[in-house]
Scaffold this motif. Sequence first.
Motif, PDB file in Angstrom:
ATOM      1  N   HIS A  59      12.235 -34.225   9.152  1.00 33.02           N
ATOM      2  CA  HIS A  59      13.571 -34.121   8.664  1.00 33.02           C
ATOM      3  C   HIS A  59      13.691 -32.984   7.575  1.00 33.02           C
ATOM      4  N   HIS A 210      15.385 -40.972  17.955  1.00 34.89           N
ATOM      5  CA  HIS A 210      14.991 -42.124  17.055  1.00 34.89           C
ATOM      6  C   HIS A 210      15.230 -43.555  17.951  1.00 34.89           C
ATOM      7  N   HIS A 242       9.170 -42.828  17.027  1.00 30.60           N
ATOM      8  CA  HIS A 242       9.140 -44.023  16.307  1.00 30.60           C
ATOM      9  C   HIS A 242       8.660 -45.263  17.452  1.00 30.60           C
TER      10      HIS A 242
END
Length: 423
Positions: A59, A210, A242
Amino acid sequence: MTDLLIKNATLPDGRTGIDIACNKGLITGLEPGITTEAGQEIDAGGLLVAPPFVDPHFHMDATLSRGTPRMNVSGTLLEGIALWGELKEIQTIDMIIERALAYCDLAVAKGIGAIRTHVDTCDDPLTGVQALLQVREQVKPYLDLQLVAFPQDGVLRDPTAMDNTIRALDMGVDVVGGIPHFERTMADGTASVTALCEIAAERGLMVDMHCDESDDPLSRHVEMLAFETTRLGLQGRVTGSHLTSMHSMDNYYVSKLIPLMVEAGLHALPNPAINIMLQGRHDTYPKRRGMTRVRELRDAGLNVGFGSDCMMDPWYSLGQADMLDIAWMALHVGQLSSMDDMRWCFDAVTENSARIMGLEGYGLAIGKPAHFNLLHASDPIDAIRQRATRLKVVRAGKVIAETPAPIAALSLPNRPGSANPIV
Ligand code: FE2
């Protein structure tokens, strides 16, 4: 005559005594005993030369912002998301660019050659998108940067996120992102997966969501991600990032789920340092640690890479752009301690993550771009053990970063029968 000649390297696959000739930015020779005049010659001294590290999940619009406007007190994912909302209100394009470029410099010095970064697409000005599109161009000579349109607040939950995500893609963002577990309901999460995969299919783009970053074993959006990938013919182009809920899922359900993921050709992308830091926060003991089922996914045939996710931002206060830190953490959390498993952890932060990003020309072979690192390590396991110093970072046949060898370090080769310590 060649531009650069590396003498006596060990390669990740175990080959030793290898010379690497580089000319006009490409690898032109890769074998023992190359004799040619070179503009620059480097004696690797038997140390490891490996393709660049790849960070497939980061990020960059948030990095290096720690403490602005305040710290994450609870340490939870949800407080991090709330804090990110506060930061978004006050950060400018110039602030993001300055921090991102500082991060890229560090990442390159740490031997990272490619980064996939998510960029928030919920705000109307698309501040992060504007900033990182500029950064992507600026770093191109020394770093491959891929952007994911990431509607952090939920593409359906946030009233303008869908329009803004499409605008971001129109502006040149590379990959379609999402966050189904953060939508208001399971049904909305499901709908978001369908809508975003259809957008990717229409535009011929990759997907990286995600997905199920939760301890809730009933967070099963990866099932829909696999279904839509297969339905829309996106096999090989879709990544589930994730996947922490899989840590907590019922084993019987997982025995059905993983074959669906294999059928869809999904890439699995845990972020070990962040998962172990953020997950299990509502548990007492035993305490779940949240990393997805790396060994099971790998053994079923899925491509599994590792991402770093965060550095000094609302979610994570530490980090040093070191993919060997990430491999080291994954190795421990996943109990990947056999020799083969440890070597595989090195692959996960190099080759496997390059496959996730769809990097063309990645790897050490004649005709490919001369991108590689000379590491102060005897082999991949030793590199992870030491988080080995990046002695030379080579991009397109030129040394672009150097770090001196550590004063106190001992590398014992892991190869059977080899007993030459490299100090
Ligand atoms: Fe992330």
